[in-house]
Each structure stands twice: as C-alpha cells, then as structure tokens.
Design an enzyme around this catalytic site. Sequence first.
Site, PDB file in Angstrom:
ATOM      1  N   HIS A   1     -26.608  66.800  73.296  1.00 14.87           N
ATOM      2  CA  HIS A   1     -27.591  67.138  72.259  1.00 14.87           C
ATOM      3  C   HIS A   1     -28.937  67.447  72.952  1.00 14.87           C
ATOM      4  CE1 HIS A   1     -29.387  67.581  68.491  1.00 14.87           C
ATOM      5  NE2 HIS A   1     -29.433  66.352  68.051  1.00 14.87           N
TER       6      HIS A   1
ATOM      7  N   GLN B   1     -32.558  67.691  71.216  1.00 15.35           N
ATOM      8  CA  GLN B   1     -33.137  66.396  70.843  1.00 15.35           C
ATOM      9  C   GLN B   1     -33.928  65.815  72.017  1.00 15.35           C
ATOM     10  OE1 GLN B   1     -32.931  64.560  67.769  1.00 15.35           O
ATOM     11  NE2 GLN B   1     -34.542  63.442  68.835  1.00 15.35           N
TER      12      GLN B   1
ATOM     13  N   ARG C   1     -24.115  74.185  66.082  1.00 17.56           N
ATOM     14  CA  ARG C   1     -23.771  72.753  66.049  1.00 17.56           C
ATOM     15  C   ARG C   1     -22.276  72.669  65.798  1.00 17.56           C
ATOM     16  NH1 ARG C   1     -26.696  67.659  63.245  1.00 17.56           N
ATOM     17  NH2 ARG C   1     -27.903  67.958  65.137  1.00 17.56           N
TER      18      ARG C   1
ATOM     19  N   ASP D   1     -28.643  55.026  69.424  1.00 20.39           N
ATOM     20  CA  ASP D   1     -28.126  56.074  68.534  1.00 20.39           C
ATOM     21  C   ASP D   1     -27.028  55.439  67.689  1.00 20.39           C
ATOM     22  OD1 ASP D   1     -27.492  58.543  67.384  1.00 20.39           O
ATOM     23  OD2 ASP D   1     -26.287  59.227  69.091  1.00 20.39           O
TER      24      ASP D   1
ATOM     25  N   CYS E   1     -33.117  59.153  67.716  1.00 15.73           N
ATOM     26  CA  CYS E   1     -32.990  60.565  67.336  1.00 15.73           C
ATOM     27  C   CYS E   1     -32.839  60.741  65.824  1.00 15.73           C
ATOM     28  CB  CYS E   1     -31.829  61.215  68.079  1.00 15.73           C
ATOM     29  SG  CYS E   1     -30.217  60.520  67.623  1.00 15.73           S
TER      30      CYS E   1
ATOM     31  N   ARG F   1     -39.079  67.780  66.908  1.00 15.16           N
ATOM     32  CA  ARG F   1     -37.959  68.717  66.971  1.00 15.16           C
ATOM     33  C   ARG F   1     -38.469  70.131  66.678  1.00 15.16           C
ATOM     34  NH1 ARG F   1     -32.783  66.984  66.186  1.00 15.16           N
ATOM     35  NH2 ARG F   1     -32.341  69.180  66.635  1.00 15.16           N
TER      36      ARG F   1
HETATM   37  N1  NVA Z   1     -24.546  60.972  68.220  1.00 16.99           N
HETATM   38  C1  NVA Z   1     -24.939  61.465  66.923  1.00 16.99           C
HETATM   39  C2  NVA Z   1     -26.245  62.192  66.997  1.00 16.99           C
HETATM   40  C3  NVA Z   1     -26.777  62.632  65.664  1.00 16.99           C
HETATM   41  C4  NVA Z   1     -28.034  63.417  65.781  1.00 16.99           C
HETATM   42  C5  NVA Z   1     -23.833  62.378  66.377  1.00 16.99           C
HETATM   43  O1  NVA Z   1     -23.286  63.182  67.153  1.00 16.99           O
HETATM   44  O2  NVA Z   1     -23.520  62.293  65.187  1.00 16.99           O
HETATM   45  N1   CP Z   2     -31.311  64.112  65.333  1.00 15.76           N
HETATM   46  C1   CP Z   2     -30.650  65.121  64.721  1.00 15.76           C
HETATM   47  O1   CP Z   2     -30.130  66.026  65.349  1.00 15.76           O
HETATM   48  O2   CP Z   2     -30.672  65.070  63.367  1.00 15.76           O
HETATM   49  P1   CP Z   2     -29.788  65.951  62.378  1.00 15.76           P
HETATM   50  O3   CP Z   2     -28.363  65.549  62.556  1.00 15.76           O
HETATM   51  O4   CP Z   2     -30.329  65.599  61.023  1.00 15.76           O
HETATM   52  O5   CP Z   2     -29.986  67.405  62.682  1.00 15.76           O
END
Ligand code: NVA
Ligand code: CP
Length: 307
Positions: free
Chosen positions: A129, A132, A102, A223, A263, A291
């Site tokens: 992502h 997800q 990540r 989101d 998500c 997930r």
């Molecule tokens: N768009 C959000 C998704 C979180 C799971 C982010 O990147 O923070």
């Molecule tokens: N939806 C998602 O990826 O959640 P986290 O940021 O908690 O991993």
Amino acid sequence: MRHFLTLKDFTKEEILEIIDIAIEIKKDLKDGVYKKQLEMQTLAMIFEKSSTRTRVSFETGMFQLGGHALFLSNRDIHLGRGEPVADTAKVISSMCDMVMIRTFEHSMIEEFAANSTVPVINGLTDSYHPVQLLADYLTMVEYGVEKDAVVAYVGDGNNMTHSWLMLAAKLGFELRIATPKGYEVNAEIIEEAFEIAKTSGSIIKVMNDPKEALSGATIVTTDTWASMGQEDEKEQRIKDFKGFMVDGLMMCLAAKDAKFLHCLPAYRGQEVSEEIMDEHTEIVFNEAENRLHAQKGLMVWLNKQRG
Ligand code: NVA
Ligand code: CP
C-alpha cells in the site's frame, strides 16, 4: 514514464522529491491557491475492493489539479466479467492519462502496468500500500519526527507492513515489526528489505513480542488484523492477535511523546484501544488528510517524468 507500484522501485531522492511537492501543494491549498498542473488530464480509478480515503483523495486531488477522475468499480466494467487485464489496460490507457488500481493480487497491477501506455499507481494490493506510506512519511515530516525515527509496527504482517519495510529500507530509519506467530511478513519481501537496508543503513528487526518492538520507539503504528479479503478469518484472528492491541500500557513502553499512526479504518478494541485513538486523534486524522496532498504530489511528479 514511470509507474508507482511499490516503493522498492524508487530511490530515496525520488521519494523525498514527491514529499517536497506534496508539502508545497498542501501549503498552496491552505492558502487557497490552485495550480492546474494536470489540466485536461483524466485519472481512471479501478476499485476491486472498498475504499473511503483512497477514492476521495484521488478524485478530489485530480479535480483540484484541474483534471478529472473516473470511478470504475469492477462491478461496472468488463474486467469484473472476465475481460483480460492486458486488454483493459490497453483500452483505458489509450484514453486516460493515469490509472490508479486497488486490487487483490499484486501481479494483476504488474500485468496492467506492463500493458499500459500511461503511469499506473498502486492504490493497494494484497502485498503493498505505497501511497499510504507517502502520506505517513509526509505526516512524520510535518510533526518533525522523521529524523532518527524508531518505528514500531505491531500487528499483522500485511500490505502495510510490507510498505513500511520498503520505506524504512529506502530512507534509512529503524523499523521493528512485531507480529503474532503465523502472521509474519512475507519472507521474500523481508529479504529484499534487508538487502536494500544495507545501503541506507536502516535497522530492521522482526519479532513476535510487541513489548520488545515498542521499547523506546518514537513512532508506533498498527493496522487492522483482518485485511480486505480476509473477512472470513476475522474471528480466528481476534483470538490469535490477543496481546497485540496498542493500548495505554503498550504506549507507555514507547519513548516519551511517541507518536501513533494508523492508516485507517481503525477497529477500536482490536488493534488499537479507544483511548489511544482519542489521544492521538489529531495526528491520525491529519495522516488521513495527507493522503490527498501526498497523492497530488505523486501525480504531479509522475506527470513530470513523461517530459
Ligand atoms: N491492510 C488493510 C489496509 C486498509 C487500508 C487492508 O488491506 O484491508
Ligand atoms: N487507508 C486507506 O487506504 O483507506 P481506504 O481503504 O478507505 O481507502
């Protein structure tokens, strides 16, 4: 050997194969059956951003498959102190069987994958992502709403939006994206999605009017307005996204019995109202649980590709 960096690199058949494995794995778990399909394997998990679901689902999933997961925050490993990505990839992949990352720039994960001797999984970048979306599609299948789906995404043109674009383009369903002006999806990614959609028959529309996107939609999703790394923009974004909250009035425009997906984490009173979160709580938290199952399916599938 395959990596899982974006859905763009996967065929419709491959995505559906992963979903089928996930469905079987979920059923097994509910029946108390644990198949140690990744026994003695280790998954390195590199986190340069926060996470609740991604960390818990990958770590738990690996354990349930008979393997082990290592949580590596960039505060703890030398990557965060400037050790080159390529060197880190060579070292970690010489000891571990899979790597989940990540991070911020999508190019970092591409560079890592190019130097890794084991499969690399995108656990979220600024651009995509995809894990997800595996969980989201699994949820659509479970609720029987994947056929003839008309998905309306209302909100920021971000990593989730880009992944919805790729999923729709690959699988052939209709996707409408409504973002405020100035927060549109990446132009290159939309062009790629349009190109892929020509073969799958997917109808993709981008617009700035959330009401138009929602009209008759069978699935509504959104989101956060400020993704990880955009914390400083939060106040400005709250102003710019006025009129984009998915609330009861908005949902009224969608098809009768339309489903709502998120998500998570959700910001009630911003991209979604408390009322809609309450009304759709069962599906949203099932989506979060998925997930675990979807990623177990993915890891088993990636392992099979190695022969
Ligand atoms: N768009 C959000 C998704 C979180 C799971 C982010 O990147 O923070
Ligand atoms: N939806 C998602 O990826 O959640 P986290 O940021 O908690 O991993």
